[in-house]
Design an enzyme around this catalytic site. Structure first.
Site, PDB file in Angstrom:
ATOM      1  N   ASP A 281      19.445  17.989 -35.552  1.00 20.43           N
ATOM      2  CA  ASP A 281      19.393  19.133 -34.641  1.00 20.43           C
ATOM      3  C   ASP A 281      19.242  20.432 -35.427  1.00 20.43           C
ATOM      4  OD1 ASP A 281      20.132  17.289 -32.705  1.00 20.43           O
ATOM      5  OD2 ASP A 281      22.254  17.823 -32.838  1.00 20.43           O
TER       6      ASP A 281
HETATM    7  N1  URA Z   1      23.860  13.479 -34.129  1.00 20.50           N
HETATM    8  C1  URA Z   1      23.805  14.717 -33.597  1.00 20.50           C
HETATM    9  O1  URA Z   1      24.477  14.995 -32.605  1.00 20.50           O
HETATM   10  N2  URA Z   1      23.001  15.623 -34.169  1.00 20.50           N
HETATM   11  C2  URA Z   1      22.259  15.370 -35.261  1.00 20.50           C
HETATM   12  O2  URA Z   1      21.555  16.259 -35.738  1.00 20.50           O
HETATM   13  C3  URA Z   1      22.329  14.080 -35.808  1.00 20.50           C
HETATM   14  C4  URA Z   1      23.141  13.152 -35.225  1.00 20.50           C
END
Ligand code: URA
Length: 231
Positions: A105
């Site tokens: 993310d």
């Molecule tokens: N899980 C998440 O919530 N975000 C990420 O970036 C990777 C795994």
């Protein structure tokens, strides 16, 4: 494998096929020690020189990046600053394109792999292969005492999904801090798993992907890995 010279240069991001003709006419390209004069000449990548230099990673790329916060793993310019902008221009023009192996993310940092090898993307992201990825999370509330057992059971159902999460290993590092090992990569998975237990993720950082760790790699930096890093 031999390919047309103009196509080879275009696919490796040097220039367009049209520009390749100009580069050849300007005498900048050699094949097997001879100045090339035909854009259609079938050429083996190892035999080609551009301005006297061997071709840039003609066999492919595999990179490890320490993803900084605030960058997206998307090629869509509308989504904001991307991790791809941290790579050399030429690599960003390659075909097949360099993509991330799974996504982090925008507000997640840490170990991110990038490659132009689609088979590797498939192998390392498929839940079938169970490649462990370790995330360090800090949370806005104390982690429930039964969280470890709930995650390990492999029965946790996330909102809107039809399959429960695969068993995941939780290692507590403090009341509001833990490492979580996942073998799959669903959308916002770590955030949603903790959220299902009533805690919101405040910070999230991936510390490990398979056998790989970041070591001394600073945020925003990348380093090359051998294409056979995963066998
Ligand atoms: N899980 C998440 O919530 N975000 C990420 O970036 C990777 C795994």
């Amino acid at each position: 494998m031999s390919r047309r010279l103009d196509q080879l240069l275009a696919n490796l991001g040097y220039c367009s096929r049209r520009e390749a003709r100009d580069w050849i006419d300007a005498g900048r390209i050699e094949v097997g020690g001879q100045i090339a004069d035909d854009p259609g000449q079938k050429s083996h990548p190892a035999a080609v020189r551009v301005d006297g230099e061997p071709l840039d990673h003609p066999e492919g790329l595999l990179l490890m990046m320490n993803k900084p916060l605030g960058r997206v793993c998307s090629h869509d310019a509308g989504e904001g600053p991307s991790v791809y902008e941290l790579l050399p221009e030429r690599w960003r023009r390659r075909n097949p394109v360099v993509t991330t192996i799974g996504r982090l993310d925008k507000e997640t940092s840490g170990l991110l792999l990038l490659t132009d090898q689609s088979a590797l993307v498939h192998r390392l992201t498929s839940p079938k292969h169970k490649v462990p990825k370790i995330y360090r999370a800090t949370l806005d509330a104390d982690i429930p005492t039964d969280a470890k057992e709930i995650f390990a059971r492999g029965t946790l159902m996330l909102k809107g999904e039809t399959e429960p999460c695969a068993p995941a290993e939780l290692q507590g590092l403090g009341l509001r801090e833990a490492e979580l090992t996942l073998t799959e990569g669903r959308y916002h998975q770590v955030r949603r798993m903790f959220s299902a237990l009533g805690c919101e993720v405040v910070t999230l950082h991936r510390v490990r992907f398979g056998h790989l760790e970041l070591g001394e790699l600073a945020p925003g930096k990348w380093r090359e890995l051998p294409l056979n890093e995963f066998g």
